[in-house]
Write a protein that holds these residues in place. Structure first.
Motif, PDB file in Angstrom:
ATOM      1  N   HIS A  51       0.958  -0.887  -0.263  1.00 51.09           N
ATOM      2  CA  HIS A  51       0.143   0.017  -0.102  1.00 51.09           C
ATOM      3  C   HIS A  51       0.452   0.836  -0.205  1.00 51.09           C
ATOM      4  O   HIS A  51       0.372   2.166   0.900  1.00 51.09           O
ATOM      5  N   THR A  52       2.030   1.014  -0.412  1.00 51.48           N
ATOM      6  CA  THR A  52       2.997   2.571  -1.007  1.00 51.48           C
ATOM      7  C   THR A  52       2.847   3.002  -1.869  1.00 51.48           C
ATOM      8  O   THR A  52       2.690   3.842  -2.819  1.00 51.48           O
ATOM      9  N   LEU A  63       2.260   6.840  -1.912  1.00 56.28           N
ATOM     10  CA  LEU A  63       2.354   8.622  -1.022  1.00 56.28           C
ATOM     11  C   LEU A  63       1.903   9.527  -2.308  1.00 56.28           C
ATOM     12  O   LEU A  63       2.496   9.146  -3.288  1.00 56.28           O
ATOM     13  N   TYR A  72       2.740  12.253   5.911  1.00 52.95           N
ATOM     14  CA  TYR A  72       2.160  11.509   5.394  1.00 52.95           C
ATOM     15  C   TYR A  72       2.799   9.501   4.757  1.00 52.95           C
ATOM     16  O   TYR A  72       2.776   9.179   4.804  1.00 52.95           O
ATOM     17  N   ILE A  73       3.723   9.753   6.661  1.00 55.21           N
ATOM     18  CA  ILE A  73       4.331   8.452   6.520  1.00 55.21           C
ATOM     19  C   ILE A  73       3.661   6.943   7.177  1.00 55.21           C
ATOM     20  O   ILE A  73       2.600   7.366   7.848  1.00 55.21           O
ATOM     21  N   GLU A  74       3.257   5.898   6.142  1.00 48.91           N
ATOM     22  CA  GLU A  74       1.941   4.643   6.789  1.00 48.91           C
ATOM     23  C   GLU A  74       3.393   4.135   7.274  1.00 48.91           C
ATOM     24  O   GLU A  74       3.975   3.746   6.816  1.00 48.91           O
ATOM     25  N   CYS A  75       3.012   4.103   9.032  1.00 50.51           N
ATOM     26  CA  CYS A  75       4.003   3.029   9.530  1.00 50.51           C
ATOM     27  C   CYS A  75       3.224   3.122  10.983  1.00 50.51           C
ATOM     28  O   CYS A  75       2.768   3.897  11.577  1.00 50.51           O
ATOM     29  N   GLU A  76       3.568   2.287  11.465  1.00 51.23           N
ATOM     30  CA  GLU A  76       2.540   0.679  12.586  1.00 51.23           C
ATOM     31  C   GLU A  76       3.755   1.615  13.718  1.00 51.23           C
ATOM     32  O   GLU A  76       4.907   2.213  13.793  1.00 51.23           O
ATOM     33  N   LYS A  85       9.593   0.190   9.846  1.00 50.22           N
ATOM     34  CA  LYS A  85       8.718  -0.875   9.328  1.00 50.22           C
ATOM     35  C   LYS A  85       8.553  -2.120   9.328  1.00 50.22           C
ATOM     36  O   LYS A  85       8.133  -3.091   9.494  1.00 50.22           O
TER      37      LYS A  85
END
Length: 216
Positions: free
Chosen positions: A80-81, A83, A95-99, A192
């Motif tokens: 799902h990258t 950006l 806008y970074i998607e990371c748990e 990640k």
């Protein structure tokens, strides 16, 4: 070679910089400039830290064509990258998607930091011969799991991470050591993979510090 006022001409070993093109699910994805070893771990680590795969079971095929400098990869999960590149230049942290990194139980003694960093920096014969590579090591406390090297520090990190993925080694209780500076991209790669501790002898950037705080 120049030493004070003395000049002499010598032969030296020069590190190789190898262009490697990634074909992902039959489409051109990107070209790496890398040290031509540990190519499969490099690709696996890159795909994992970019969110294209979660583990080695998402990989259907990896074929390395050294003559044409191509690696063909088929994966079952596109990740799902997504950006928006225009947004990245405004504030990439938004806008970074990371748990968040959840493991707070990993600790390390100060003496052990010096011990394992010394091992990381002195393990590379390639660096001693050429002075042209970065070394990245993954440690379980004070025991080395893997050390990888490359002309680019982010490639070396992908190689170390990729090795662990291929070997089924859990990264969530490990420590990663880097010979170069810690940029936003390097910090994100570690996060990640839920690696709780990242150590470097070199400088962090402001964004890597902000991301580290944001992701625990």
């Amino acid at each position: 070679k120049i030493e004070k006022e003395h000049v002499k001409y010598i032969e030296e070993d020069i590190i190789g910089e190898y262009p490697l093109s990634l074909i992902l699910n039959k489409n051109y994805h990107s070209t790496f400039l890398c040290t031509p070893r540990d190519i499969k771990p490099l690709i696996v680590g890159f795909l994992a830290t970019k969110g294209h795969i979660k583990n080695k079971n998402d990989i259907k095929k990896i074929e390395v064509n050294e003559l044409e400098s191509i690696v063909n990869v088929e994966i079952s999960n596109e990740g799902h990258t997504s950006l928006n590149k225009e947004m990245i230049f405004l504030n990439p942290l938004n806008y970074i998607e990371c748990e968040k990194v959840e493991n707070n139980s990993v600790s390390i003694e100060i003496e052990t930091i010096y011990e394992i960093m010394n091992k990381n920096l002195n393990s590379s014969k390639l660096f001693k011969d050429t002075g042209g590579v970065h070394s990245v090591s993954i440690f379980n406390k004070n025991k080395a799991v893997i050390t990888c090297e490359d002309v680019a520090r982010h490639n070396a990190m992908d190689k170390a991470i990729g090795h662990c993925i291929l070997e089924g080694i859990n990264l969530e209780d490990k420590i990663i050591l880097v010979s170069g500076r810690i940029s936003l991209e390097m910090m994100l790669k570690a996060a990640k993979m839920q690696i709780p501790v990242i150590i470097s002898k070199s400088a962090p950037t402001n964004l890597s510090i902000e991301l580290a705080n944001k992701l625990n």
